[in-house]
Design an enzyme around this catalytic site. Structure first.
Site, PDB file in Angstrom:
ATOM      1  N   LYS A  60       0.862  -1.323  -0.097  1.00 33.56           N
ATOM      2  CA  LYS A  60      -0.142  -0.108   0.070  1.00 33.56           C
ATOM      3  C   LYS A  60       0.908   1.362   0.042  1.00 33.56           C
ATOM      4  CE  LYS A  60      -4.079  -1.909   2.487  1.00 33.56           C
ATOM      5  NZ  LYS A  60      -4.637  -1.557   3.831  1.00 33.56           N
ATOM      6  N   ALA A  78      -1.188   1.054   6.701  1.00 36.31           N
ATOM      7  CA  ALA A  78      -1.667  -0.011   7.736  1.00 36.31           C
ATOM      8  C   ALA A  78      -2.444  -1.149   6.976  1.00 36.31           C
ATOM      9  CB  ALA A  78      -2.288   0.806   8.828  1.00 36.31           C
ATOM     10  N   ASP A  79      -2.279  -2.264   7.575  1.00 36.47           N
ATOM     11  CA  ASP A  79      -3.354  -3.318   6.949  1.00 36.47           C
ATOM     12  C   ASP A  79      -3.618  -4.201   8.198  1.00 36.47           C
ATOM     13  OD1 ASP A  79      -4.780  -4.822   4.779  1.00 36.47           O
ATOM     14  OD2 ASP A  79      -3.874  -6.343   5.876  1.00 36.47           O
ATOM     15  N   THR A  80      -4.885  -4.272   8.772  1.00 38.44           N
ATOM     16  CA  THR A  80      -5.380  -5.105   9.921  1.00 38.44           C
ATOM     17  C   THR A  80      -6.176  -6.332   9.508  1.00 38.44           C
ATOM     18  OG1 THR A  80      -5.408  -3.022  11.239  1.00 38.44           O
ATOM     19  CG2 THR A  80      -6.908  -4.936  12.093  1.00 38.44           C
ATOM     20  N   GLY A 115      -0.247  -4.841  10.395  1.00 42.72           N
ATOM     21  CA  GLY A 115       1.160  -4.189   9.860  1.00 42.72           C
ATOM     22  C   GLY A 115       1.021  -2.770   9.409  1.00 42.72           C
TER      23      GLY A 115
END
Length: 210
Positions: A60, A78-80, A115
């Site tokens: 991203k 961010a990635d959740t 992340g």
């Protein structure tokens, strides 16, 4: 000493929850959509949970590099993801899938991984790319099925990994949390604050009243 408006801060997300958390830094920022069209990870089943979320966050982040060539810029992505019994639970495709996810997690522990990736280009042109991950364990109460159905019918689960939000009525289902509360919302702001201090994105007295 660095001033708090030294950097052009970009949040690579249009998530209302992440925007709300970024506002706590008291810095002007822009929320933009990343340009990553495919958020899947190659050989996902062979990778650890933290590797998956960090890789997606990095992808991203890098999708926006060409848009910000100036010095004095910070991009945060961010990635959740929610993991239950070793399986990733993404955003449900419909109300019924959300119901099944939440019913399965009732009375059980699951893990929330976020992340994060940060790109910093200092006013002098020096570049840094930083990545990290945060893990929070969450245990659900034994949740009555009528409540789960009512929650799903309200539509809240449909845009959330794992089908619930800790900041809405989903909080009723939570019995215990081990780790960062804000990580479950999608942005571990404490870790980000530490890194912003370390790399002098914000002044050392940030957060203190004058």
């Amino acid at each position: 000493m660095v001033e708090k408006d030294t950097y052009n801060l970009i949040l690579a997300s249009n998530s209302p929850r992440r925007r709300e958390l970024m506002e706590r830094f008291g810095m002007p920022f822009r929320s933009v959509s990343h340009k990553l069209e495919d958020e899947s990870v190659e050989d996902m089943e062979k990778k650890h949970e933290q590797e998956i979320v960090v890789e997606i966050a990095l992808n991203k982040l890098r999708s926006l590099y060409d848009d910000y060539q100036e010095n004095g810029v910070v991009i945060l992505s961010a990635d959740t993801m929610v993991f239950f019994n070793g399986h990733a639970l993404g955003k449900p495709k419909d109300e019924e899938e959300a119901f099944q996810m939440l019913k399965a997690m009732s009375g059980e522990w699951h893990e929330v991984y976020t992340g994060c990736a940060i790109f910093i280009r200092t006013p002098e042109g020096k570049e840094h790319e930083i990545k990290f991950w945060e893990k929070t364990r969450v245990k659900f109460r034994k949740v009555p099925k009528p409540f789960i159905r009512h929650y799903c019918e309200g539509g809240s689960p449909l845009d959330k990994a794992g089908s619930y939000g800790i900041q809405d009525e989903g909080a009723f289902m939570i019995e215990k949390i081990a780790g960062d509360f804000y990580n479950v919302m999608g942005l571990p702001v404490g870790r980000i604050w530490e890194l912003f201090l370390d790399f002098e994105v914000i002044p050392s007295d940030f957060g203190l009243n004058d």
